[in-house]
Design an enzyme around this catalytic site. Structure first.
Site, PDB file in Angstrom:
ATOM      1  N   GLU A 104      -2.565   4.067 -25.478  1.00 42.33           N
ATOM      2  CA  GLU A 104      -1.174   4.513 -25.523  1.00 42.33           C
ATOM      3  C   GLU A 104      -0.882   5.798 -24.748  1.00 42.33           C
ATOM      4  O   GLU A 104       0.204   5.953 -24.196  1.00 42.33           O
ATOM      5  CB  GLU A 104      -0.763   4.704 -26.991  1.00 42.33           C
ATOM      6  CG  GLU A 104      -0.739   3.437 -27.809  1.00 42.33           C
ATOM      7  CD  GLU A 104       0.353   2.488 -27.370  1.00 42.33           C
ATOM      8  OE1 GLU A 104       1.501   2.917 -27.213  1.00 42.33           O
ATOM      9  OE2 GLU A 104       0.042   1.300 -27.163  1.00 42.33           O
ATOM     10  N   SER A 108      -2.604 -19.081 -90.381  1.00 43.76           N
ATOM     11  CA  SER A 108      -3.447 -18.373 -91.347  1.00 43.76           C
ATOM     12  C   SER A 108      -4.138 -17.147 -90.768  1.00 43.76           C
ATOM     13  O   SER A 108      -4.719 -16.360 -91.525  1.00 43.76           O
ATOM     14  CB  SER A 108      -4.505 -19.333 -91.911  1.00 43.76           C
ATOM     15  OG  SER A 108      -3.889 -20.356 -92.671  1.00 43.76           O
TER      16      SER A 108
END
Length: 830
Positions: free
Chosen positions: A90, A488
């Protein structure tokens, strides 16, 4: 000569005027474009959107959440190789120029002139600083005005910030494709590596991407991606940043991408990760979750989670296969390329080692199947086609559910499978645990579902969570979102409230038919035991819980009152408000597995309140702790460094005591009896001290088991999402308890057999198990050690709750009964 001098003077004057005009024009242009430039000082306080990362208890990555996949790295943490690769691609003169590369601008101008009128996009010639200005402060508009503003901002940025700061902003902001922003995230997304692990070829490929991430896709545009990568490698070598040998090797390296998944990164942790995501969303909101860069440390134990998932799935599949073969998922035309057609059918991604397949041909002894091919990163179906064989052994379970052959074991593969059937299959495992290469077993997705939660009872930390068979199939978390009747398994809460209010495990209650007038036109309710018509008569609370006697529980609830039970249910967090109906004492209210496991954790830890949590600690992007679950006070932990004879640090626990520790031990001891000789005897095979309780709802629609050792609690529920009968005999002891057994065998395999701690003050007295009365000297048959609190003891006479005289009046206590335990009008003697 004089004319020449005048002409030269004219030229000089004209040139001076033109120069001044040019300077003025340039100054005016600069002033014009400078007056509305954005404030670049905001870069100093820049906080980019950063992904939130969720980790398991051992530090392993569990999940990542973001809109922009970004991890912010300071420039000091970026390897020199990666920096050089981006500079080569770049802006190789980045550390020399003042924000503008004039040579690059000249080249761009020449190219613009050459391409004028060709509709080609002009070459930008932007430096890294200019790209920072554009990405942070400007738009992507293609115009001279934007380029001028970009150049002006670049020069100002260069004067305000160091080169390293500018490069740091660039490397963390730049978009590199596949949803990755910044080099750290891109390294994970493309190669599943940290930036420090990147090779020359990999770093060069990432550096090639800023120009055109989509055009350099590693699969769709593979050749172009290689070309651009090699260009960056050439620039690295040309600049002297890598050796020629390294460059030659890097050019030859293949471009292989290991795509990183977006979902949970730990197998079997999908439900857990999603629950954590919802928690963070509710705490901090969407922006903080997806952009805040939070580091979330969870309670998940990956090993325990895999054990939980394995045993839960195995239990669901075992039950489902016992119901028979429901048929293929769908039918497929196997003419032509069957692989591409099969790849288009949605398959579940989280049920490995199961794989989707299509039946290619069948016979009596075997069927040939073709497996669903994978897809490349670009979405194309891979060319590889894998096949296998399903033998008769692999379909023996697949009994027909209807027709003449209903219930019969298949004797030929062709009785079960036909060409074109789309199915699931996994490797065939022989009885000795080995597999045969190329042979597979037929599978089907279970219709039944369920959930499991594993918790540390001392802290409330959720160690594992299974919310269903497959998260990919259904994201509905049955551990936290499914409200079901616990049956239960709620009874220990009822019995705890009784034990905490003067009753003992030896208190005797009548097990016999009972009728309850519901009032206001509600008719008469006749609760029954699971084994209808079978009653024990006078029964101790221990035996009633061990055998899960409903009529005893109803009489006990009548005796102590539903308001008291409702108060304890609220204390334990099972229900927010429990209606005052006796049926709720049998678990008729709806709650979640998570709530039930949390309640049992309080029984296991001696009655101390725990809050369930999936998160230990949350840190913000700067490492500051913004949440921690452990609220215990550490006295002395802030002492100066070094030993100066100060007292040892102490952890002070301020949590509420919701149940007497002695009561907690009594109910734990009673639930040990459930495992040793009650409805959950299958759990005895664990071979360690385990207490627990089964639960089965009306019409056997839900099956539960919740149990615990001294250091771990596990809760399991099995049932259909749309409740329906599971089948006669499909109780909690038959369906849920075996899953708990298999899990606890794995989870406690390397743990010593630690007994439950007996709290100070508890007296262990020999009693006759059947009657609850004190055992005589030398008496051994049916004798157990029962736990009693101070001031209580086994009864000296046989007194029964729930017995009335011929006129319906409660019997009065005998002269020698302990009258401190008698409450007038509550239904009997103690």
């Amino acid at each position: 000569m004089r004319l020449l001098v005048r002409f030269l003077g004219f030229l000089f004057a004209a040139g001076t005027v033109l120069f001044l005009v040019g300077v003025a024009a340039a100054a005016g242009l600069i002033w014009h474009f400078s007056k509305d430039l954005p404030d670049y000082s905001q870069l100093q306080d820049y906080e980019p959107p950063v992904m939130t990362r969720v980790h398991a208890a051992d530090g392993a990555l569990l999940g990542e959440y973001s809109k922009e996949r970004r991890l912010y790295l300071p420039i000091q943490a970026v390897p020199k190789l990666v920096i050089n690769a981006f500079l080569a691609a770049e802006d190789k003169n980045f550390y020399e120029h003042g924000g503008i590369d004039y040579q690059g601008m000249a080249r761009a101008a020449v190219l613009y002139a050459q391409n004028y009128g060709s509709n080609r996009r002009p070459q930008g010639a932007s430096t890294i600083t200019q790209q920072v200005a554009k990405n942070f402060l400007l738009t992507n508009e293609v115009s001279f005005s934007r380029k001028i503003k970009e150049a002006l901002l670049a020069m100002r940025i260069e004067r305000a910030y160091s080169k390293d700061k500018i490069l740091e902003l660039y490397l963390n902001e730049i978009y590199l494709g596949l949803g990755a922003y910044g080099v750290a995230a891109a390294s994970l997304v493309y190669f599943d590596k940290s930036v420090n692990e990147l090779t020359v070829a990999e770093a060069a490929y990432l550096a090639a991407l800023p120009k055109a991430p989509a055009a350099l896709h590693p699969v769709r545009n593979h050749d172009r991606a290689i070309e651009r990568r090699n260009y960056v490698i050439d620039r690295l070598q040309e600049n002297g940043w890598i050796k020629q040998a390294d460059a030659d090797k890097a050019r030859k390296d293949p471009l292989i991408v290991t795509n990183r998944a977006n979902g949970a990164h730990i197998f079997a942790g999908e439900y857990f990760a999603e629950e954590v995501r919802r928690d963070i969303f509710e705490r901090y909101g969407e922006k903080k979750l997806y952009e805040g860069g939070l580091s979330v440390h969870t309670t998940l134990d990956p090993k325990i989670q895999v054990m939980a998932r394995k045993t839960m799935v195995s239990g669901l599949v075992k039950y489902d296969e016992a119901q028979g073969w429901r048929g293929a998922i769908s039918k497929l035309d196997i003419g032509g390329d069957w692989g591409t057609k099969l790849a288009d059918i949605k398959s579940l991604s989280d049920i490995s080692p199961w794989r989707m397949a299509v039946v290619l041909e069948t016979g009596d002894q075997s069927a040939r199947i073709g497996f669903q091919p994978g897809r490349e990163l670009g979405g194309a179906v891979t060319k590889e086609r894998q096949t296998g064989i399903i033998t008769v052994d692999g379909v023996k379970w697949a009994r027909a559910t209807s027709g003449p052959a209903k219930g019969r074991t298949p004797t030929a593969v062709s009785q079960v499978l036909s060409p074109g059937d789309v199915i699931y299959a996994d490797p065939l495992v022989k009885e000795d645990g080995s597999t045969v290469d190329g042979q597979y077993r037929l599978r089907q997705l279970p219709e039944v579902s369920g959930a499991m939660v594993v918790m540390d009872p001392w802290t409330g930390r959720v160690l594992a969570m299974v919310g269903g068979f497959s998260f990919d199939q259904s994201q509905f978390n049955r551990a936290t979102q499914a409200y079901r009747q616990p049956g239960s398994s709620f009874k220990p809460i009822v019995y705890s409230s009784a034990l905490d209010n003067g009753y003992t495990p030896s208190t005797v209650v009548m097990d016999a038919p009972i009728e309850i007038d519901m009032g206001q036109g509600g008719g008469v309710w006749r609760p029954e035991n699971y084994e209808a018509g079978k009653y024990l008569g006078p029964t101790t609370l221990r035996n009633a819980l061990r055998l899960s006697k409903n009529t005893v529980t109803v009489r006990l609830a009548q005796d102590i009152g539903m308001p008291l039970i409702g108060e304890y249910a609220k204390r334990f967090g099972v229900y927010d408000e429990l209606p005052n109906y006796l049926s709720y004492a049998l678990g008729a209210g709806e709650t979640t597995v998570m709530r039930m496991v949390t309640a049992y954790s309080m029984l296991a830890n001696g009655g101390r309140r725990v809050k369930p949590t999936l998160i230990d600690r949350i840190q913000d992007r700067y490492g500051h702790t913004i949440f921690k679950h452990d609220q215990r006070e550490c006295r002395g932990c802030d002492a100066p460094a070094g030993w100066k004879n100060q007292p040892e640090p102490q952890l002070v626990d301020h949590r509420e005591q919701v149940l007497d520790p002695m009561t907690a031990y009594q109910i734990t001891s009673m639930m040990e009896g459930v495992v040793q000789a009650g409805t959950a005897t299958v759990v005895r095979e664990v071979g360690k001290p385990i207490a627990g309780k089964t639960g089965t709802t009306n019409d056997e629609k839900d099956a539960w088991f919740i149990g615990f050792s001294p250091d771990i609690v596990v809760g399991i529920y099995v049932g259909y999402d749309k409740p329906r009968n599971l089948g006669r005999g499909m109780t909690g002891g038959h369906l849920a308890a075996p899953i708990a057994r298999d899990f606890l065998k794995l989870a406690l395999a390397d743990k010593p057999a630690i007994p439950f701690k007996v709290p100070a003050g508890i007296k262990l007295i020999r009693v006759v198990s059947k009657t609850g009365m004190r055992a005589g000297p030398g008496e051994t048959g049916g004798v157990i050690l029962e736990a009693f609190k101070p001031g209580t003891a086994p009864p000296d006479n046989y007194s029964v709750i729930g017995v009335a005289d011929a006129d319906g009046r409660p019997l009065q206590p005998s002269p020698d009964a302990d009258r401190s335990l008698f409450r007038p009008g509550t239904g009997g003697l103690y």
